[in-house]
Write a protein that holds these residues in place. Structure first.
Motif, PDB file in Angstrom:
ATOM      1  N   THR A  21       0.805  -1.226   0.000  1.00  0.00           N
ATOM      2  CA  THR A  21       0.000   0.000   0.000  1.00  0.00           C
ATOM      3  C   THR A  21       0.835   1.271   0.000  1.00  0.00           C
ATOM      4  N   SER A  22       1.754   1.397   0.936  1.00  0.00           N
ATOM      5  CA  SER A  22       2.526   2.624   1.062  1.00  0.00           C
ATOM      6  C   SER A  22       3.512   2.831  -0.087  1.00  0.00           C
ATOM      7  N   HIS A  85      -3.669   6.972   6.250  1.00  0.00           N
ATOM      8  CA  HIS A  85      -3.113   6.960   4.899  1.00  0.00           C
ATOM      9  C   HIS A  85      -4.182   7.341   3.867  1.00  0.00           C
ATOM     10  N   GLN A 108       0.020  11.011   4.298  1.00  0.00           N
ATOM     11  CA  GLN A 108       0.045   9.728   3.601  1.00  0.00           C
ATOM     12  C   GLN A 108       1.078   8.788   4.217  1.00  0.00           C
ATOM     13  N   GLY A 112       1.010   5.204   6.157  1.00  0.00           N
ATOM     14  CA  GLY A 112       1.650   4.106   5.449  1.00  0.00           C
ATOM     15  C   GLY A 112       2.771   3.447   6.230  1.00  0.00           C
ATOM     16  N   CYS A 115       1.675   0.307   7.889  1.00  0.00           N
ATOM     17  CA  CYS A 115       1.508  -0.822   6.971  1.00  0.00           C
ATOM     18  C   CYS A 115       2.829  -1.555   6.770  1.00  0.00           C
ATOM     19  N   ALA A 174      -6.150   2.361  -0.746  1.00  0.00           N
ATOM     20  CA  ALA A 174      -6.082   2.376   0.720  1.00  0.00           C
ATOM     21  C   ALA A 174      -7.421   2.005   1.335  1.00  0.00           C
TER      22      ALA A 174
END
Length: 401
Positions: A21-22, A85, A108, A112, A115, A174
């Motif tokens: 994700t990040s 995020h 963000q 993140g 994660c 996200a």
């Protein structure tokens, strides 16, 4: 918010999705940076803050999320991070100037960071020290997959639509990952720490940092990544200004680099079952050093083209894909009793140095391509020296015992 189920553990695939994700959000925007420089009437050094501040926030976020996860558990920290995020992606899409965009990127990254840190920590919770190296390689491969997809996708979105659409896609991803995690994720922390006092947290970090082996593995993993940070921070501008290309051209050629990293991580996952980590690390670093030497040579003879820039970097990142999972696993395994703290600190070290290097890229570019290539060449040398120091420390400990 917390959900427990001791008979059911999160699957490796779920951890892979979380880990992606990040880095996906980070790399989607990279090809659009030269465009946004013109749209916001700013300069490259200021625009670079949207990248380096993202990395720096990831660093501090993982430093915080490690102790929080050891105290509250992995599940609540992860879900909270995904929500933060998501809102950061939304704020970035609504940005109207460079300052608001930098702040949105920081939000963000703050979410993140949970994660990335929790994916590594949960893998170690589930699989233990012996199996974690091979599993960690698949998490690194997931990040490589994100790096493969994101710049190409971001380049075409920026070229045919608008750069804000990049953040709309990040927000959608996200949101979906958060829903899946809330439904499928279970707690993996079997024994939580009893206190979250600052003094105790600092003691935990102090305990981890006392391990010279930990520092050696962490620096080895960090330095090999620095060559990539220099490249990714400069390549979009090199393609646009030196090679006459656009964001889509960068995305297309970057596929070669990212696929090489993913293939290296895949090979690492399979070879880790048969090759010790202290053999895998210098093997990968050595390949990266060879690639950096080739790139430096091409720059020196003034033969810079798409192939002479991206093919050597592909070989360099293949070597990084081989070595980095083993280096990360070796570092975290040095402090299994506080794995969350060790994982968070590892991310902190890597990203603080990475953010610093990324922010220096515009100044290195001002001195020309040879300076950029030379610092990429230095990165695997420092990585090899750090690992060699770790081996010497381990050998001295064995002789003492």
């Amino acid at each position: 918010m917390k959900k427990t189920n001791n008979n059911k553990q999160p699957s490796l695939m779920l951890l892979i999705v979380i880990a992606m994700t990040s880095p996906l959000a980070l790399n989607l925007f990279i090809p659009a940076m030269p465009t946004v420089v013109n749209a916001f009437h700013t300069d490259i050094a200021t625009m670079q803050l949207t990248y380096s501040c993202f990395l720096l926030t990831l660093a501090f976020g993982q430093l915080i999320s490690g102790p929080l996860a050891d105290y509250f558990g992995r599940y609540p920290v992860l879900i909270s991070g995904l929500i933060i995020h998501f809102f950061g992606c939304v704020f970035a899409a609504l940005s109207t100037d460079i300052n608001s965009l930098i702040v949105a990127r920081i939000v963000q990254a703050l979410g993140g960071s949970a994660c990335m840190s929790m994916a590594r920590t949960m893998a170690l919770d589930i699989y233990g020290r012996e199996k974690s190296a091979s599993k960690m390689s698949y998490l690194v491969m997931a990040i490589a997959l994100s790096q493969t997809i994101a710049p190409t996708l971001g380049g075409y979105i920026n070229l045919y639509y608008h750069w804000q659409s990049i953040f709309i896609i990040s927000a959608t991803i996200a949101f979906c990952v958060c829903l899946i995690a809330m439904k499928k994720l279970t707690e993996t922390c079997q024994k939580k720490t009893s206190s979250l006092k600052l003094s105790r947290v600092l003691q935990q970090y102090k305990r981890v940092l006392k391990s010279k082996e930990y520092i050696g593995y962490a620096l080895s993993s960090t330095f090999i990544a620095c060559g990539f940070y220099i490249f990714i921070g400069s390549a979009p501008y090199i393609v646009t200004n030196n090679l006459g290309g656009n964001s889509a051209d960068f995305g297309n050629w970057f596929l070669v680099v990212a696929l090489a990293f993913m293939f290296g991580s895949f090979c690492s996952g399979n070879l880790a079952k048969r090759i010790p980590i202290d053999t895998m690390i210098p093997l990968g670093h050595g390949i990266s050093l060879l690639a950096a030497s080739v790139l430096l040579l091409f720059v020196y003879i003034e033969s810079l083209e798409y192939t002479t820039l991206f093919i050597p970097m592909a070989l360099l990142t293949f070597g990084r894909g081989l070595s980095q999972p083993s280096a990360q696993s070796g570092a975290i395994a040095c402090s299994l009793s506080t794995a969350g703290t060790a994982s968070g600190l590892l991310g902190f070290i890597q990203l603080v140095i990475g953010a610093t290097v990324a922010q220096l890229v515009p100044y290195l570019m001002a001195y020309g391509m040879f300076t950029l290539a030379f610092f990429i060449f230095i990165a695997p040398i420092l990585a090899l020296l750090s690992h060699r120091l770790t081996i010497n420390i381990k050998n001295n400990c064995y002789e003492t015992n």
